[in-house]
Design a protein around this motif. Structure first.
Motif, PDB file in Angstrom:
ATOM      1  N   PRO A   1       0.812  -1.147  -0.043  1.00  0.00           N
ATOM      2  CA  PRO A   1      -0.145  -0.002  -0.035  1.00  0.00           C
ATOM      3  C   PRO A   1       0.632   1.290  -0.213  1.00  0.00           C
ATOM      4  O   PRO A   1       0.418   2.169  -0.574  1.00  0.00           O
ATOM      5  CB  PRO A   1      -0.904  -0.184   1.315  1.00  0.00           C
ATOM      6  CG  PRO A   1      -0.824  -1.612   1.596  1.00  0.00           C
ATOM      7  CD  PRO A   1       0.488  -1.951   1.054  1.00  0.00           C
ATOM      8  N   ASP A   2       1.971   1.191   0.744  1.00  0.00           N
ATOM      9  CA  ASP A   2       2.647   2.500   0.782  1.00  0.00           C
ATOM     10  C   ASP A   2       3.934   2.494  -0.290  1.00  0.00           C
ATOM     11  O   ASP A   2       4.968   2.889  -0.162  1.00  0.00           O
ATOM     12  CB  ASP A   2       3.548   2.449   2.206  1.00  0.00           C
ATOM     13  CG  ASP A   2       4.452   1.304   2.144  1.00  0.00           C
ATOM     14  OD1 ASP A   2       4.285   0.461   1.570  1.00  0.00           O
ATOM     15  OD2 ASP A   2       5.446   1.520   3.280  1.00  0.00           O
ATOM     16  N   TRP A   3       3.506   1.859  -1.416  1.00  0.00           N
ATOM     17  CA  TRP A   3       4.458   1.935  -2.654  1.00  0.00           C
ATOM     18  C   TRP A   3       5.057   3.092  -2.901  1.00  0.00           C
ATOM     19  O   TRP A   3       6.328   3.047  -3.331  1.00  0.00           O
ATOM     20  CB  TRP A   3       3.813   1.073  -3.936  1.00  0.00           C
ATOM     21  CG  TRP A   3       3.003   1.884  -4.444  1.00  0.00           C
ATOM     22  CD1 TRP A   3       1.517   1.855  -4.146  1.00  0.00           C
ATOM     23  CD2 TRP A   3       2.956   2.887  -5.463  1.00  0.00           C
ATOM     24  NE1 TRP A   3       0.675   2.651  -4.912  1.00  0.00           N
ATOM     25  CE2 TRP A   3       1.508   3.320  -5.784  1.00  0.00           C
ATOM     26  CE3 TRP A   3       3.883   3.351  -6.355  1.00  0.00           C
ATOM     27  CZ2 TRP A   3       1.227   4.374  -6.701  1.00  0.00           C
ATOM     28  CZ3 TRP A   3       3.586   4.249  -7.210  1.00  0.00           C
ATOM     29  CH2 TRP A   3       2.549   4.655  -7.381  1.00  0.00           C
ATOM     30  N   ALA A   4       3.966   4.217  -3.189  1.00  0.00           N
ATOM     31  CA  ALA A   4       4.849   5.665  -3.488  1.00  0.00           C
ATOM     32  C   ALA A   4       5.879   6.014  -2.537  1.00  0.00           C
ATOM     33  O   ALA A   4       6.830   6.605  -3.111  1.00  0.00           O
ATOM     34  CB  ALA A   4       3.563   6.319  -3.763  1.00  0.00           C
ATOM     35  N   ALA A   5       5.806   5.792  -1.282  1.00  0.00           N
ATOM     36  CA  ALA A   5       6.649   6.102  -0.493  1.00  0.00           C
ATOM     37  C   ALA A   5       7.885   5.141  -0.429  1.00  0.00           C
ATOM     38  O   ALA A   5       9.149   5.811  -0.101  1.00  0.00           O
ATOM     39  CB  ALA A   5       6.367   6.133   1.168  1.00  0.00           C
TER      40      ALA A   5
END
Length: 228
Positions: free
Chosen positions: A76-80
């Motif tokens: 879910p936190d791939w962008a970070a």
């Protein structure tokens, strides 16, 4: 010498040099990810990968009906987790060498997403108009992504209306913040790999504004929509 990325030979396509699609071979995912970060200063993030379970190829997400096997975010936190550092990219893919390469949009570029048939029609028209293109990808699900300057999502709907089309009737989507493009040589299961329709080169390091490409793209999408 011309600068290229993910250097792979071209194959025949309906479009001339501006739209030829290189075959995906010879470059590892790690090498390609490092080049994108080092040579283009694009953020890169590892996505899911392809695994064999009981002799059957599946996405590492575990969904047997995954619509984009091996070619979507893994967490879910791939962008970070994205990095614009070549050292960071090498470290990430050294740990997971089969992970797909995702390029977050809304940072150094946005992408205009259109059907493949409309995309090739627009490429031919752009070539005749002698427009300067940015990189363009072509995916196995028959979509094309035209790289443009960030901020396209805010202006594209109004630009489409000014050209005479209601945005809702065109199969044309802008990928900006929170979205991504799967970069070559990422594979979409057994459907094939993402490829370059227009490769990143020194000539297209400076991306066009969405407004420069929108007229031929909207025209091509409207024409293909009427055929459908």
């Amino acid at each position: 010498m011309e600068e290229t990325l993910a250097g792979t030979p071209d194959v025949t396509s309906p479009v001339t040099a501006a739209g030829q699609i290189p075959q995906q071979r010879g470059d590892s995912l790690l090498d390609a990810a490092v080049r994108y970060a080092e040579e283009r200063h694009w953020d890169v993030v590892p996505g899911t990968s392809l695994e064999y379970v009981d002799g059957v190829q599946r996405c590492s997400c575990g969904d047997g009906a995954c619509p984009a096997p091996g070619a979507h975010p893994a967490r879910p936190d791939w962008a970070a987790q994205a990095t614009g550092s070549a050292t960071g990219a090498r470290r990430l893919w050294s740990k997971q060498p089969t992970a797909s390469i995702l390029l977050p949009t809304g940072r150094t570029f946005d992408a205009i997403d259109v059907p493949e048939t409309a995309g090739f029609l627009a490429l031919a028209r752009m070539e005749r108009m002698e427009l300067t293109l940015g990189p363009v990808t072509c995916t196995p699900d028959r979509r094309m992504h035209f790289f443009v300057l960030p901020g396209a999502g805010l202006k594209v709907p109004d630009l489409v209306r000014r050209l005479g089309w209601p945005p809702a009737i065109l199969d044309l989507v802008t990928l900006g913040e929170g979205r991504y493009v799967a970069a070559p040589p990422t594979r979409f299961g057994n459907r094939g790999a993402a490829q370059w329709a227009c490769r990143p080169t020194a000539a297209n390091r400076w991306l066009p504004d969405a407004e420069e490409l929108l007229s031929p793209l909207a025209y091509a999408c409207a024409r293909e929509g009427r055929r459908g």
